[in-house]
Design an enzyme around this catalytic site. Structure first.
Site, short mmCIF file in Angstrom:
data_model
loop_
_atom_site.label_atom_id
_atom_site.label_comp_id
_atom_site.label_asym_id
_atom_site.label_seq_id
_atom_site.Cartn_x
_atom_site.Cartn_y
_atom_site.Cartn_z
N HIS A 58 0.83 -1.21 0.00
CA HIS A 58 0.00 0.00 0.00
C HIS A 58 0.86 1.26 0.00
O HIS A 58 0.65 2.17 -0.80
CB HIS A 58 -0.92 -0.03 1.24
N CYS A 76 -6.30 26.67 -10.61
CA CYS A 76 -5.14 26.58 -9.71
C CYS A 76 -5.31 25.53 -8.62
O CYS A 76 -4.60 25.55 -7.64
CB CYS A 76 -4.81 27.94 -9.11
C1 PEP Z 1 -8.53 25.26 -4.29
O1 PEP Z 1 -9.43 25.26 -3.47
O2 PEP Z 1 -8.59 24.62 -5.36
C2 PEP Z 1 -7.31 26.02 -4.06
C3 PEP Z 1 -6.38 26.11 -4.98
O3 PEP Z 1 -7.15 26.60 -2.83
P1 PEP Z 1 -6.78 25.81 -1.51
O4 PEP Z 1 -6.34 24.45 -1.90
O5 PEP Z 1 -5.70 26.60 -0.88
O6 PEP Z 1 -8.06 25.84 -0.75
#
Ligand code: PEP
Ligand code: MG
Length: 889
Positions: free
Chosen positions: A461, A838
């Site tokens: 795992h 992002c």
């Molecule tokens: C998200 O929510 O996709 C993001 C990039 O912000 P965090 O992961 O910091 O909440």
């Protein structure tokens, strides 16, 4: 009448006929026919399609047609006493997968044919061929245990007083053959067929039957082939591999499996046929002198025995690469030094080798650059992209296990997943050491910089999960004794390492080292760098990095990120010396105290931003204002609370009470994201000031203006944006007034809630850019806690409830639809508005493909994954162009 010829593909015959397609006739036949078509030495033959083999009458008819042509072309004939044609019958399967059923060789050798064979090859060869056929036909077609024949051979050698079967003389071989014939009669209750056509029909029927049998099905599944894969059969003239001069059988790789460099390697066994070089009957020779010297062997290599043969192999490799645009390995036979290729298959290659091969093929003009880009699995690049131990650093080894997941990382030892998470939350690298891991440890594994287990193998795992995460991992470090209760690891030499002690895990070598050994970032050079250049030329979307520190930004820059798509400012507060001020700020009971603490944080943030802007010179930098629930910064355990109380000059009781007051039932949906900015505008104002002042400073130092992009997290209503923008603008004006100068800046929004998706139109009216935070968006669209999903996700995926973990690869149907709606509405209101992604999905190839199709401007991912995203974006762009041209055509 049925056209039986239609079910036949020709190998080295049928001039002008198209090569049998792999989809119908199997990869082996298709590649052999291609090789023969290039004029390479492939014994002529034909291949029967699966639909023909399904019908015994059609099979016989097709064999008649095939044989007639083969006999006409070769001048030999099956069953002619004076000119006997000898045949091999070999399985051919789509996608490779031979080896499940053995080939039957030397068909056509009978007592009657012996004189003619003996006249050509000598008595010994004739006798040897007959006993070989009897044995392989007996084992494969008549179901006699292969071991029985091996015993018979062993007895014959003992009786003759020889060490090797090659020393048996014609009389010994005749005796052995008689023993084998008797064995068949006794065990199978039938006689070995002495009529060549009966041998051929029997061999074909037996292989077809074996192929559909339970054992072959199980073996196919074990090799990852479809259980009911269709079988085609090659009937081919024999290349004997037995006889005078350099005769034998071998296997050859023409590219180094690890590096992809052109390099001949393999095995060759004299006086042998088929796969005997790999069967350990006798010790085979190596192919090249280099290989032989490498292994310190004295037996001459094939290159020394017969240089023309190794030259011919290399020549064949070059010709095939050029014509077919791939690298191949071979099974071959030499007949008096003359090369015959019996199998041509795609060369096995590591991910690193795959890159080199694809790039070299493209540079040689064998494939296009687009094809080279499409050949590489972006996820497999991970292997190139991890830091390794600095070669100049001292290695103080305390244990060794299996190198389960590549890369090296240092950190403080922790012995529980929770401890790993806490360390990560505090920005401290942790090495998670456990006896072995199980699914509930996943979050801790996510959080750890490296994972070490004292049990487990390469598919345990821990190994599987760590490879998936790209986290360095060593498993099965048996020489370490782990005492979880005591929180310590004992090394063989008696040294003890306790919680918090620094260790380094080298997942590329399997070593565990004492202390934090320096690492060096991976280098993007050579073929990899070229592939990346081509990817950049091919892609439409930008690739940015999620980077919070100057060091992250440097790695991101070196890996080709064109800017920062997300700087999570909260990570800056976890740094040593800052958390105290941060905690004072959070615990403040009024605005004045909060501003006081913020004033202490301001110069620290400003310094961080200056470094970030400097690192990313000229590229966009998106800085997200504070996002997580504030209590995440607060101490949890009693000892921590007491420590903080002393630092702040407060009583532990008052700190405890304030921590309790700040705790929320559902922090992920609580006072976090831009809600912090609305509740405590001074926090966002301070961050905005730090950004502006840093941008002015960095711009002045660089001599070119910096345009910061400020991103507001977790917006769900346009009013949040409008209100916060006013605060930010007010700060901008204040800075302008104080400094007599100000930078241009942009304020954008992170789309992370379903409401923000639906209201993206009006949000876009007020935003300079939008970027999807797909981690939170996935959480919110599914109503699925991103922190708790790991507890049941493996079950969900294993049982097919979800096709995959939507936190790793975007849920295109649900979350994706939300994103499409949002992007369309945002663009309808604000044409040309920059749209990015992002979340963690930014380097997942399927998610990147989605972003390309949805017309996003960029994806942003963690620094080490930037090359993966660059390649994935290139592939997505190539797919989109191809789909476009197909539509236009
Ligand atoms: C998200 O929510 O996709 C993001 C990039 O912000 P965090 O992961 O910091 O909440
Ligand atoms: Mg988020």
């Amino acid at each position: 009448m049925k056209d039986h010829a239609a079910g036949i593909g020709w190998i080295g015959l049928g001039a002008g006929a198209p090569a049998p397609a792999a989809a119908r006739f199997g990869q082996k036949a298709a590649l052999l026919a291609e090789a023969a078509g290039l004029g390479l030495p492939v014994p002529p033959g034909f291949v029967l399609a699966p639909d023909v083999l399904a019908d015994p009458a059609a099979t016989r008819a097709a064999l008649d047609i095939g044989l007639a042509r083969l006999e006409a072309e070769t001048g030999y004939c099956l069953g002619c006493a004076e000119n006997p044609l000898l045949l091999a019958v070999r399985p051919s399967v789509e996608g490779g997968g031979g080896g499940v059923i053995p080939a039957i060789l030397d068909i056509g050798v009978t007592e009657a044919a012996l004189p003619a064979i003996a006249a050509r090859r000598g008595e010994r060869v004739a006798r040897d061929l007959l006993r070989r056929l009897v044995q392989s036909y007996g084992a494969t077609a008549l179901g006699i245990e292969g071991e029985e024949f091996e015993f018979a051979l062993y007895d014959a050698m003992k009786l003759a007083g020889v060490e090797s079967e090659t020393e048996l003389d014609p009389a010994d071989l005749a005796d052995l053959c008689r023993t084998c014939l008797r064995l068949i009669e006794e065990e199978a209750g039938v006689s070995f067929p002495q009529e060549p056509r009966a041998q051929l029909d029997g061999a074909v029927a037996a292989i077809v039957k074996l192929w559909t049998g339970a054992r072959a099905r199980t073996r196919r599944v074990a090799r990852g082939l479809p259980e009911d894969a269709p079988l085609a059969l090659i009937v081919q003239a024999m290349a004997l591999g037995i006889g005078p001069g350099v005769c034998g059988a071998g296997v050859a790789q023409t590219r180094d499996e690890t590096t992809g460099a052109r390099r001949l390697a393999g095995r060759f066994l004299e006086q042998a046929q088929g796969e005997e070089a790999l069967m350990g009957l006798r010790t085979p020779a190596l192919l090249t002198v280099v290989e032989r010297l490498d292994q310190g062997l004295r037996e001459p290599a094939l290159e020394e025995r017969c240089p023309a043969a190794t030259e011919a192999l290399l020549e064949a490799a070059r010709a095939l690469e050029h014509a077919l645009g791939d690298a191949f390995s071979f099974e071959f036979t030499l007949d008096d030094g003359v090369l015959h290729l019996l199998e041509v298959k795609p060369a096995r290659r590591s991910p690193r080798a795959a890159v080199r091969i694809a790039v070299e093929l493209a540079e040689a003009g064998a494939i296009t650059r687009d094809e080279a880009l499409l050949r590489i699995d972006p996820a497999a690049l991970d292997q190139h992209l991890h830091p390794s131990i600095d070669p100049d650093a001292a290695r103080d080894r305390i244990g060794k296990g299996l190198p389960a997941s590549p890369g090296a990382a240092s950190g403080a030892l922790v012995f529980s997943p929770d401890a790993a998470e806490l360390a990560a939350a505090a920005g401290r690298p942790a090495i998670l050491a456990l006896i072995e891991t199980s699914p509930e440890d996943i979050r801790g594994m996510h959080a750890a910089k490296a994972v070490l287990t004292v049990r487990g193998g390469m598919t345990s795992h821990a190994a599987v999960v760590a490879r998936g995460l790209g986290t360095p991992c060593v498993v099965g470090a048996k020489d370490l004794i782990l005492d979880r209760a005591a929180g310590e690891i004992r090394a063989r030499d008696g040294r003890v390492f306790r919680i918090g002690d620094a260790v380094t895990v080298d997942g590329s070598t399997g070593e565990v080292l004492a202390g934090a050994v320096p690492t060096v970032p991976p280098e993007i050079t050579g073929a990899f760098a070229r592939l990346m250049d081509w990817a950049d030329a091919a892609r439409r979307m930008g690739v940015r990095a999620n980077a919070d520190t100057a060091q992250d930004a440097r790695i991101a820059h070196d890996f080709g990120a064109a800017g920062i798509g997300l700087c999570r400012t909260e990570h800056m507060f976890f740094k040593r010396g800052r958390i105290a001020a941060m905690r004072r700020m959070i615990l403040a009971e009024n605005e004045a105290d909060r501003r006081d603490a913020l004033a202490e944080l301001l110069p620290m943030q400003r310094e961080d931003f200056i470094e970030l802007f400097a690192q990313m010179a000229g590229h966009p930098v998106v800085i997200r204002l504070l996002d997580p629930p504030l209590h995440e910064f607060l101490p949890h355990g009693e000892a921590d609370i007491e420590e903080l109380a002393i630092a702040l000059g407060l009583s532990p009781a008052s700190v405890r009470a304030r921590v309790l007051e700040l705790s929320e039932f559902n922090p992920m949906l609580g006072k976090r994201g831009c809600r912090i900015g609305i509740a405590y505008p001074e926090i966002y104002e301070t961050q905005a000031r730090a950004i502006f002042e840093a941008a002015l400073e960095a711009g002045a130092r660089a001599g070119s203006p910096v345009v910061p992009e400020i991103m507001l997290p977790l917006v769900s209503a346009v009013r949040e944006l409008v209100v916060l923008k006013e605060h930010i603008h007010a700060v901008a004006e204040a800075v302008r007034a104080e400094r007599g100068a100000m930078v241009d800046y942009r304020v954008g929004v992170m789309i992370e809630t379903p409401r923000a998706c639906l209201r993206a139109g009006e949000i876009a009216d007020a935003a300079a850019f939008v970027s999807f935070g797909t981690n939170d968006l996935t959480q919110m669209v599914y109503g699925l806690s991103r922190d708790d999903a790991g507890r049941f996700m493996p079950d969900y995926v294993a049982r097919g409830v979800y096709a995959h973990d939507p936190f790793h690869s975007l849920d295109l149907e649900g979350v994706g639809e939300m994103m499409r709606i949002a992007a369309e509405r945002a663009r309808a209101h604000m044409p040309g508005i920059s749209v990015g992604l992002c979340g963690e999905h930014g380097a997942d190839p399927a998610s990147v493909e989605f972003c390309e199709q949805a017309g996003f401007d960029y994806v942003s991912c963690s620094p080490f994954r930037v090359p993966i995203a660059r390649l994935a974006a290139a592939q997505a762009a190539i797919h989109a162009r191809r789909a476009g041209s197909a539509r236009d055509a």
